[in-house]
Design a protein around this motif. Sequence first.
Motif, PDB file in Angstrom:
ATOM      1  N   ILE A  33       0.789  -1.291  -0.008  1.00 39.24           N
ATOM      2  CA  ILE A  33       0.057  -0.220   0.031  1.00 39.24           C
ATOM      3  C   ILE A  33       0.634   1.200  -0.065  1.00 39.24           C
ATOM      4  CG2 ILE A  33      -1.789   1.400   1.353  1.00 39.24           C
ATOM      5  CD1 ILE A  33      -2.687  -1.448   2.394  1.00 39.24           C
ATOM      6  N   ARG A  34       1.858   1.228   1.018  1.00 37.72           N
ATOM      7  CA  ARG A  34       2.869   2.449   0.781  1.00 37.72           C
ATOM      8  C   ARG A  34       3.614   2.597  -0.298  1.00 37.72           C
ATOM      9  NH1 ARG A  34       4.297   0.464   5.922  1.00 37.72           N
ATOM     10  NH2 ARG A  34       6.516  -0.292   5.209  1.00 37.72           N
ATOM     11  N   ASP A  35       3.933   1.687  -0.892  1.00 35.96           N
ATOM     12  CA  ASP A  35       4.680   1.758  -2.217  1.00 35.96           C
ATOM     13  C   ASP A  35       3.751   2.206  -3.321  1.00 35.96           C
ATOM     14  OD1 ASP A  35       7.224   0.966  -1.164  1.00 35.96           O
ATOM     15  OD2 ASP A  35       6.888  -1.201  -1.633  1.00 35.96           O
ATOM     16  N   ILE A  36       2.606   1.635  -3.369  1.00 38.01           N
ATOM     17  CA  ILE A  36       1.586   2.182  -4.374  1.00 38.01           C
ATOM     18  C   ILE A  36       1.414   3.577  -4.199  1.00 38.01           C
ATOM     19  CG2 ILE A  36      -0.771   2.059  -5.339  1.00 38.01           C
ATOM     20  CD1 ILE A  36      -0.692  -1.017  -4.704  1.00 38.01           C
ATOM     21  N   GLU A  37       1.215   3.965  -2.979  1.00 37.87           N
ATOM     22  CA  GLU A  37       0.933   5.576  -3.020  1.00 37.87           C
ATOM     23  C   GLU A  37       2.031   6.397  -3.147  1.00 37.87           C
ATOM     24  OE1 GLU A  37      -0.181   5.503   1.325  1.00 37.87           O
ATOM     25  OE2 GLU A  37      -2.209   4.707   0.877  1.00 37.87           O
ATOM     26  N   ALA A  38       3.467   5.955  -2.950  1.00 40.49           N
ATOM     27  CA  ALA A  38       4.405   6.753  -3.300  1.00 40.49           C
ATOM     28  C   ALA A  38       4.713   6.663  -4.805  1.00 40.49           C
ATOM     29  CB  ALA A  38       5.869   6.034  -2.527  1.00 40.49           C
ATOM     30  N   TYR A  39       4.414   5.578  -5.415  1.00 38.13           N
ATOM     31  CA  TYR A  39       4.543   5.307  -6.763  1.00 38.13           C
ATOM     32  C   TYR A  39       3.655   6.292  -7.588  1.00 38.13           C
ATOM     33  CZ  TYR A  39       3.801   3.300 -11.373  1.00 38.13           C
ATOM     34  OH  TYR A  39       3.782   3.104 -12.746  1.00 38.13           O
TER      35      TYR A  39
ATOM     36  N   SER B   4       6.940  12.349 -12.374  1.00 34.16           N
ATOM     37  CA  SER B   4       8.421  12.652 -12.812  1.00 34.16           C
ATOM     38  C   SER B   4       9.129  11.499 -13.052  1.00 34.16           C
ATOM     39  CB  SER B   4       8.979  13.356 -11.266  1.00 34.16           C
ATOM     40  OG  SER B   4       8.814  12.314 -10.153  1.00 34.16           O
ATOM     41  N   LEU B   5       8.457  10.509 -13.010  1.00 32.01           N
ATOM     42  CA  LEU B   5       9.206   9.091 -13.305  1.00 32.01           C
ATOM     43  C   LEU B   5       9.637   8.800 -14.700  1.00 32.01           C
ATOM     44  CD1 LEU B   5       7.497   6.157 -11.079  1.00 32.01           C
ATOM     45  CD2 LEU B   5       9.852   7.035 -11.139  1.00 32.01           C
ATOM     46  N   PRO B   6      10.638   8.337 -15.155  1.00 31.97           N
ATOM     47  CA  PRO B   6      11.139   8.106 -16.586  1.00 31.97           C
ATOM     48  C   PRO B   6      10.221   7.148 -17.114  1.00 31.97           C
ATOM     49  CG  PRO B   6      12.857   7.844 -15.216  1.00 31.97           C
ATOM     50  CD  PRO B   6      11.584   8.062 -14.180  1.00 31.97           C
ATOM     51  N   ALA B   7       9.741   7.183 -18.695  1.00 31.11           N
ATOM     52  CA  ALA B   7       8.852   6.300 -19.240  1.00 31.11           C
ATOM     53  C   ALA B   7       9.279   4.762 -19.031  1.00 31.11           C
ATOM     54  CB  ALA B   7       8.773   6.677 -20.679  1.00 31.11           C
TER      55      ALA B   7
END
Length: 204
Positions: free
Chosen positions: A128-134, A140-143
């Motif tokens: 859950i935490r990782d999904i929210e951070a993602y 700003s994440l590279p494609a």
Amino acid sequence: MQREFCIGSVPVMSQGEGVRRVGEVEEFKALAHPLRARLLGALREHGPATATELARRFATDTGSTSYHLRKLAQAGFIAEAGDPGHPRARRWQAVHRVNEWSAVDMAATAEGREASAIMRRQQVDILIRDIEAYEAALGSLPAGWIDASGVGDLLVRLTPESVNMLWARFYAHVDELVAQDAADPAARPVSIVVAGLPRLGEAS
């Protein structure tokens, strides 16, 4: 056989000596405590640290953090790390890179089942935490990372033997890829949470 790295973290091959087999319920209970699991994960991911540094990271008080670090040390998950630059500061380091345990052994007692339940829910919390951070970082994440990232679910018919084969092949392949990418500057920590559970309460 279940394996985990630890709460909120990703394996770093240089930290620890490999796999720690958790065989006793008391050891597993020490690991399943929420703060202890996160402390161990931080030591594995970021390297040696003091109780003060870890308390700052997790917004806890130093006394409580020190207590939980000692409990991890008593169970053999961490050990003191020598620090020539700060000889009076007690720094802790992880002893092993990952843990594994027998789900059957842990399910044999009420204490083991309770500790296992705590661990499973902590692992769900990671997801859950990782999904929210993602999702917060998508702009700003590279494609390439957006294309590679994702969460999937499947419902398949398998025997227990086949599920165990799936675990073994999955972990072996992850280890191969981690070794392959160890020196690649494009590699970065990737959080992987996996589950394989029988679907109960429905007609087969």
